[in-house]
Design a protein around this motif. Structure first.
Motif, PDB file in Angstrom:
ATOM      1  N   THR A   1       1.152  -1.127   0.031  1.00 33.59           N
ATOM      2  CA  THR A   1      -0.007  -0.107   0.149  1.00 33.59           C
ATOM      3  C   THR A   1       0.776   1.075   0.006  1.00 33.59           C
ATOM      4  O   THR A   1       0.450   1.818  -0.489  1.00 33.59           O
ATOM      5  CB  THR A   1      -1.005  -0.328   1.007  1.00 33.59           C
ATOM      6  OG1 THR A   1      -1.926  -1.703   1.179  1.00 33.59           O
ATOM      7  CG2 THR A   1      -2.473   1.128   1.061  1.00 33.59           C
ATOM      8  N   GLU A   2       1.920   1.315   0.795  1.00 32.64           N
ATOM      9  CA  GLU A   2       2.877   2.465   0.802  1.00 32.64           C
ATOM     10  C   GLU A   2       3.665   2.469  -0.452  1.00 32.64           C
ATOM     11  O   GLU A   2       3.501   3.495  -0.966  1.00 32.64           O
ATOM     12  CB  GLU A   2       4.087   1.991   1.935  1.00 32.64           C
ATOM     13  CG  GLU A   2       2.884   1.922   3.347  1.00 32.64           C
ATOM     14  CD  GLU A   2       2.494   3.207   3.447  1.00 32.64           C
ATOM     15  OE1 GLU A   2       3.105   4.794   3.660  1.00 32.64           O
ATOM     16  OE2 GLU A   2       0.754   3.448   4.058  1.00 32.64           O
ATOM     17  N   PHE A   3       3.750   1.415  -1.090  1.00 34.94           N
ATOM     18  CA  PHE A   3       4.717   1.454  -1.869  1.00 34.94           C
ATOM     19  C   PHE A   3       3.713   2.104  -3.201  1.00 34.94           C
ATOM     20  O   PHE A   3       3.899   3.158  -4.214  1.00 34.94           O
ATOM     21  CB  PHE A   3       4.930   0.292  -2.790  1.00 34.94           C
ATOM     22  CG  PHE A   3       6.210  -0.568  -3.686  1.00 34.94           C
ATOM     23  CD1 PHE A   3       6.649   0.142  -4.358  1.00 34.94           C
ATOM     24  CD2 PHE A   3       4.951  -0.542  -5.325  1.00 34.94           C
ATOM     25  CE1 PHE A   3       7.571  -0.159  -5.570  1.00 34.94           C
ATOM     26  CE2 PHE A   3       5.163  -1.128  -6.832  1.00 34.94           C
ATOM     27  CZ  PHE A   3       6.778  -0.778  -6.675  1.00 34.94           C
ATOM     28  N   GLN A   4       2.819   1.296  -3.591  1.00 37.76           N
ATOM     29  CA  GLN A   4       1.506   2.091  -4.629  1.00 37.76           C
ATOM     30  C   GLN A   4       1.229   4.003  -3.874  1.00 37.76           C
ATOM     31  O   GLN A   4       1.322   4.723  -5.535  1.00 37.76           O
ATOM     32  CB  GLN A   4      -0.154   1.446  -4.771  1.00 37.76           C
ATOM     33  CG  GLN A   4       0.853   0.052  -4.563  1.00 37.76           C
ATOM     34  CD  GLN A   4      -0.790  -0.614  -4.630  1.00 37.76           C
ATOM     35  OE1 GLN A   4      -1.924  -0.455  -5.313  1.00 37.76           O
ATOM     36  NE2 GLN A   4      -0.708  -1.710  -3.702  1.00 37.76           N
ATOM     37  N   LYS A   5       0.758   3.771  -3.196  1.00 32.36           N
ATOM     38  CA  LYS A   5       1.016   5.091  -3.023  1.00 32.36           C
ATOM     39  C   LYS A   5       2.374   6.536  -3.064  1.00 32.36           C
ATOM     40  O   LYS A   5       2.097   7.339  -4.384  1.00 32.36           O
ATOM     41  CB  LYS A   5       0.691   5.579  -1.175  1.00 32.36           C
ATOM     42  CG  LYS A   5      -0.735   5.433  -0.413  1.00 32.36           C
ATOM     43  CD  LYS A   5      -0.642   6.152   0.504  1.00 32.36           C
ATOM     44  CE  LYS A   5      -2.055   5.522   1.392  1.00 32.36           C
ATOM     45  NZ  LYS A   5      -2.241   5.334   2.734  1.00 32.36           N
ATOM     46  N   ALA A   6       3.133   5.757  -2.983  1.00 30.11           N
ATOM     47  CA  ALA A   6       4.551   6.504  -2.833  1.00 30.11           C
ATOM     48  C   ALA A   6       4.861   6.552  -5.137  1.00 30.11           C
ATOM     49  O   ALA A   6       5.609   7.754  -5.374  1.00 30.11           O
ATOM     50  CB  ALA A   6       5.510   5.763  -2.050  1.00 30.11           C
ATOM     51  N   LEU A   7       4.740   6.019  -5.285  1.00 31.52           N
ATOM     52  CA  LEU A   7       4.050   5.895  -6.780  1.00 31.52           C
ATOM     53  C   LEU A   7       3.282   6.696  -7.816  1.00 31.52           C
ATOM     54  O   LEU A   7       3.314   6.944  -8.695  1.00 31.52           O
ATOM     55  CB  LEU A   7       4.957   4.819  -7.454  1.00 31.52           C
ATOM     56  CG  LEU A   7       6.038   3.670  -7.354  1.00 31.52           C
ATOM     57  CD1 LEU A   7       6.264   2.553  -7.768  1.00 31.52           C
ATOM     58  CD2 LEU A   7       7.686   4.693  -7.276  1.00 31.52           C
ATOM     59  N   GLY A   8       2.033   6.192  -6.773  1.00 28.28           N
ATOM     60  CA  GLY A   8       0.882   7.087  -7.311  1.00 28.28           C
ATOM     61  C   GLY A   8       0.275   6.680  -7.850  1.00 28.28           C
ATOM     62  O   GLY A   8      -0.236   6.553  -9.401  1.00 28.28           O
ATOM     63  N   ILE A   9       0.580   4.691  -7.821  1.00 27.22           N
ATOM     64  CA  ILE A   9      -0.524   3.596  -9.253  1.00 27.22           C
ATOM     65  C   ILE A   9      -1.324   3.445  -8.218  1.00 27.22           C
ATOM     66  O   ILE A   9      -1.229   3.467  -7.139  1.00 27.22           O
ATOM     67  CB  ILE A   9       0.932   3.162  -9.284  1.00 27.22           C
ATOM     68  CG1 ILE A   9       1.316   2.551  -8.320  1.00 27.22           C
ATOM     69  CG2 ILE A   9       1.709   3.314 -10.459  1.00 27.22           C
ATOM     70  CD1 ILE A   9       2.534   0.987  -8.329  1.00 27.22           C
TER      71      ILE A   9
END
Length: 98
Positions: free
Chosen positions: A6-14
């Motif tokens: 979830t954090e990965f997706q938020k950080a990349l905006g995906i």
């Protein structure tokens, strides 16, 4: 591990649909073994795979990293930090992480 994705997706905006995540493995070495076996991709600590990346066994498909949720500390009774062996170890580990 779901929180990391979830954090990965938020950080990349995906947005990665939940259905795309098929296998959930909570033990880091098992995650790495699954990736080495061609079972997919994983978010893992760089320190766990640095040697495999250098050897070309794994690739880092995007140049992105994010802070880890957990931190490591050197702990011991204060007197131990005055011994030659422990001082040498602290010096070595400090140079490795800087």
């Amino acid at each position: 591990m779901q929180g990391s994705w979830t954090e990965f997706q938020k950080a990349l905006g995906i947005d990665i649909p939940d259905i795309a995540i098929k296998l959930a493995v909570n033990e880091a070495s098992a995650q790495v073994e699954a990736v080495l076996a061609g079972r997919g991709i994983s978010l893992v600590r760089h320190t766990l795979v640095a040697d495999m990346l250098e050897a070309g066994l794994l690739i880092r498909p995007i140049n992105f990293s994010m802070p880890a949720e957990y931190h490591y500390y050197l702990v011991a009774p204060e007197a131990k930090f005055r011994t030659e062996k422990v001082r040498a170890f602290v010096s070595w580990i400090s140079s490795e992480i800087s």
